[in-house]
Each structure stands twice: as C-alpha cells, then as structure tokens.
Design a protein around this motif. Structure first.
Motif, PDB file in Angstrom:
ATOM      1  N   PHE A 135      17.995   1.502 -25.312  1.00  0.00           N
ATOM      2  CA  PHE A 135      17.200   2.486 -24.910  1.00  0.00           C
ATOM      3  C   PHE A 135      16.117   2.201 -23.919  1.00  0.00           C
ATOM      4  CE2 PHE A 135      13.582   5.680 -25.177  1.00  0.00           C
ATOM      5  CZ  PHE A 135      14.269   6.827 -24.703  1.00  0.00           C
ATOM      6  N   TRP A 136      15.194   1.470 -24.320  1.00  0.00           N
ATOM      7  CA  TRP A 136      14.016   1.202 -23.762  1.00  0.00           C
ATOM      8  C   TRP A 136      14.523   0.185 -22.271  1.00  0.00           C
ATOM      9  CZ3 TRP A 136      10.346   4.141 -24.091  1.00  0.00           C
ATOM     10  CH2 TRP A 136      10.175   4.943 -25.153  1.00  0.00           C
ATOM     11  N   GLY A 137      15.419  -0.411 -22.438  1.00  0.00           N
ATOM     12  CA  GLY A 137      15.945  -1.027 -21.225  1.00  0.00           C
ATOM     13  C   GLY A 137      16.602  -0.022 -20.361  1.00  0.00           C
ATOM     14  N   LEU A 138      17.320   0.931 -20.679  1.00  0.00           N
ATOM     15  CA  LEU A 138      17.845   2.011 -19.722  1.00  0.00           C
ATOM     16  C   LEU A 138      16.645   2.759 -19.376  1.00  0.00           C
ATOM     17  CD1 LEU A 138      20.610   3.651 -21.793  1.00  0.00           C
ATOM     18  CD2 LEU A 138      20.798   2.261 -19.665  1.00  0.00           C
ATOM     19  N   GLU A 139      15.547   2.913 -20.051  1.00  0.00           N
ATOM     20  CA  GLU A 139      14.374   4.002 -19.498  1.00  0.00           C
ATOM     21  C   GLU A 139      13.778   3.100 -18.212  1.00  0.00           C
ATOM     22  OE1 GLU A 139      10.405   5.217 -19.275  1.00  0.00           O
ATOM     23  OE2 GLU A 139      10.923   3.109 -19.791  1.00  0.00           O
ATOM     24  N   GLU A 140      13.722   1.808 -18.621  1.00  0.00           N
ATOM     25  CA  GLU A 140      12.831   0.962 -17.700  1.00  0.00           C
ATOM     26  C   GLU A 140      13.764   0.911 -16.241  1.00  0.00           C
ATOM     27  OE1 GLU A 140      11.502  -3.646 -16.959  1.00  0.00           O
ATOM     28  OE2 GLU A 140      11.996  -3.081 -18.876  1.00  0.00           O
ATOM     29  N   ARG A 141      14.979   0.624 -16.456  1.00  0.00           N
ATOM     30  CA  ARG A 141      15.983   0.469 -15.048  1.00  0.00           C
ATOM     31  C   ARG A 141      16.003   1.749 -14.534  1.00  0.00           C
ATOM     32  NH1 ARG A 141      16.623  -1.399 -10.903  1.00  0.00           N
ATOM     33  NH2 ARG A 141      18.763  -1.740 -10.182  1.00  0.00           N
ATOM     34  N   VAL A 142      16.190   2.945 -15.259  1.00  0.00           N
ATOM     35  CA  VAL A 142      16.191   4.339 -14.592  1.00  0.00           C
ATOM     36  C   VAL A 142      14.930   4.578 -13.878  1.00  0.00           C
ATOM     37  CG1 VAL A 142      16.320   6.753 -14.938  1.00  0.00           C
ATOM     38  CG2 VAL A 142      18.015   5.238 -16.162  1.00  0.00           C
ATOM     39  N   GLY A 143      13.944   4.400 -14.526  1.00  0.00           N
ATOM     40  CA  GLY A 143      12.635   4.546 -13.604  1.00  0.00           C
ATOM     41  C   GLY A 143      12.373   3.732 -12.243  1.00  0.00           C
ATOM     42  N   GLU A 144      13.043   2.317 -12.254  1.00  0.00           N
ATOM     43  CA  GLU A 144      13.041   1.352 -11.221  1.00  0.00           C
ATOM     44  C   GLU A 144      13.875   1.978 -10.086  1.00  0.00           C
ATOM     45  OE1 GLU A 144      14.546  -2.080 -12.884  1.00  0.00           O
ATOM     46  OE2 GLU A 144      12.500  -2.669 -13.574  1.00  0.00           O
ATOM     47  N   GLN A 176      26.064   3.818  -7.726  1.00  0.00           N
ATOM     48  CA  GLN A 176      27.516   3.113  -8.360  1.00  0.00           C
ATOM     49  C   GLN A 176      26.987   1.863  -8.958  1.00  0.00           C
ATOM     50  OE1 GLN A 176      30.478   4.853  -9.012  1.00  0.00           O
ATOM     51  NE2 GLN A 176      30.520   3.187 -10.554  1.00  0.00           N
ATOM     52  N   VAL A 177      26.461   1.248  -8.132  1.00  0.00           N
ATOM     53  CA  VAL A 177      25.994  -0.193  -8.655  1.00  0.00           C
ATOM     54  C   VAL A 177      25.054   0.062  -9.839  1.00  0.00           C
ATOM     55  CG1 VAL A 177      24.535  -2.358  -8.155  1.00  0.00           C
ATOM     56  CG2 VAL A 177      26.489  -1.511  -6.562  1.00  0.00           C
ATOM     57  N   CYS A 178      24.021   0.926  -9.577  1.00  0.00           N
ATOM     58  CA  CYS A 178      22.889   0.964 -10.508  1.00  0.00           C
ATOM     59  C   CYS A 178      23.624   1.611 -11.817  1.00  0.00           C
ATOM     60  CB  CYS A 178      21.989   1.990  -9.991  1.00  0.00           C
ATOM     61  SG  CYS A 178      20.803   1.138  -8.818  1.00  0.00           S
ATOM     62  N   ASN A 179      24.551   2.393 -11.683  1.00  0.00           N
ATOM     63  CA  ASN A 179      25.182   3.147 -13.031  1.00  0.00           C
ATOM     64  C   ASN A 179      26.138   2.168 -13.818  1.00  0.00           C
ATOM     65  OD1 ASN A 179      24.068   5.668 -12.444  1.00  0.00           O
ATOM     66  ND2 ASN A 179      25.959   6.440 -11.194  1.00  0.00           N
ATOM     67  N   ASN A 180      26.513   1.107 -13.064  1.00  0.00           N
ATOM     68  CA  ASN A 180      27.383   0.047 -13.764  1.00  0.00           C
ATOM     69  C   ASN A 180      26.301  -0.783 -14.358  1.00  0.00           C
ATOM     70  OD1 ASN A 180      29.753   1.021 -12.564  1.00  0.00           O
ATOM     71  ND2 ASN A 180      29.714  -0.571 -10.916  1.00  0.00           N
ATOM     72  N   GLU A 181      25.151  -1.094 -13.976  1.00  0.00           N
ATOM     73  CA  GLU A 181      24.006  -1.877 -14.412  1.00  0.00           C
ATOM     74  C   GLU A 181      23.754  -0.946 -15.835  1.00  0.00           C
ATOM     75  OE1 GLU A 181      20.859  -2.353 -11.841  1.00  0.00           O
ATOM     76  OE2 GLU A 181      22.204  -3.584 -10.518  1.00  0.00           O
ATOM     77  N   LEU A 182      23.591   0.193 -15.827  1.00  0.00           N
ATOM     78  CA  LEU A 182      23.236   0.898 -17.055  1.00  0.00           C
ATOM     79  C   LEU A 182      24.041   0.891 -18.155  1.00  0.00           C
ATOM     80  CD1 LEU A 182      21.720   4.100 -15.154  1.00  0.00           C
ATOM     81  CD2 LEU A 182      20.359   2.150 -16.087  1.00  0.00           C
ATOM     82  N   VAL A 183      25.552   1.103 -17.717  1.00  0.00           N
ATOM     83  CA  VAL A 183      26.597   0.991 -18.576  1.00  0.00           C
ATOM     84  C   VAL A 183      26.558  -0.470 -19.309  1.00  0.00           C
ATOM     85  CG1 VAL A 183      29.188   0.801 -18.914  1.00  0.00           C
ATOM     86  CG2 VAL A 183      28.001   2.414 -17.409  1.00  0.00           C
TER      87      VAL A 183
END
Length: 110
Positions: free
Chosen positions: A47-56, A26-33
C-alpha cells in the motif's frame, strides 16, 4: 535560440503529447502492478509503496503535461525528456533546429 516554436513543431508537439502520456502511464502502471504482485512485501508495504509511486508519477504528469502553450513548448519538451516520458526518437517529427537543441540539452542533462 528561438523561444517560440514554429507552427509545424507546435502541431507535432500537440499531436504527440497524448501518445507520450499513454506510453508513460503504461510503464508506470506496470510498475504499480509489480508492486502489488511482489510476494516479498506485506500488504502494508504494498500500500505505502503504491502511494509513494503514484505520488511521484502524479508529480511528473503535472510537471510535464499541465499548462502547455506554444511559448513554453521547449520547456515542456525538456521536462519530458528529463522524466523519460519523451525519448530522442520521439523528436523525429520536429524540425532539425529543435531536434538538435533537444538532443544537445538531453546530453548536457545526462
């Protein structure tokens, strides 16, 4: 230090893991939003910010959630504490010895 947790602690851990996972996501999803909503970023940067954070996040999930066993529970708890998935308050259902060990470890890791 015991390597193998007692039955009560093992049951508490197994019961707690889904809650920890969902709270962390939930915390991570809020960061992605927030990344998507950032008007200061271009679509490419988003896009690249999301890709990086999702990988982490995916790496943290694999490190903290894949392959639990009773004999590795302590290691997984330490990983979860270190990743912020588990808090000291989450240790309440566990036995005193395990709680103390994890609190000491988290202080040493800080």
């Amino acid at each position: 230090m015991k390597n193998r947790p007692n039955e009560k602690d093992w049951k508490a851990f197994r019961q707690l893991v889904p809650t920890l996972r969902e709270r962390y996501l939930q915390v991570c999803n809020n960061e992605l939003v927030a990344i998507l909503a950032d008007d200061e970023r271009s679509p490419t940067e988003k896009f690249w910010g999301l890709e990086e954070r999702v990988g982490e996040v995916a790496g943290t999930l694999r490190a903290c959630l894949d392959g639990h066993s009773r004999s590795t529970m302590n290691d997984f708890m330490m990983r979860m504490l270190g990743a912020g998935m588990m808090t000291v308050e989450d240790l309440e259902p566990f036995g005193e010895e395990l709680r103390e060990r994890m609190v000491e470890w988290s202080k040493a890791d800080s």
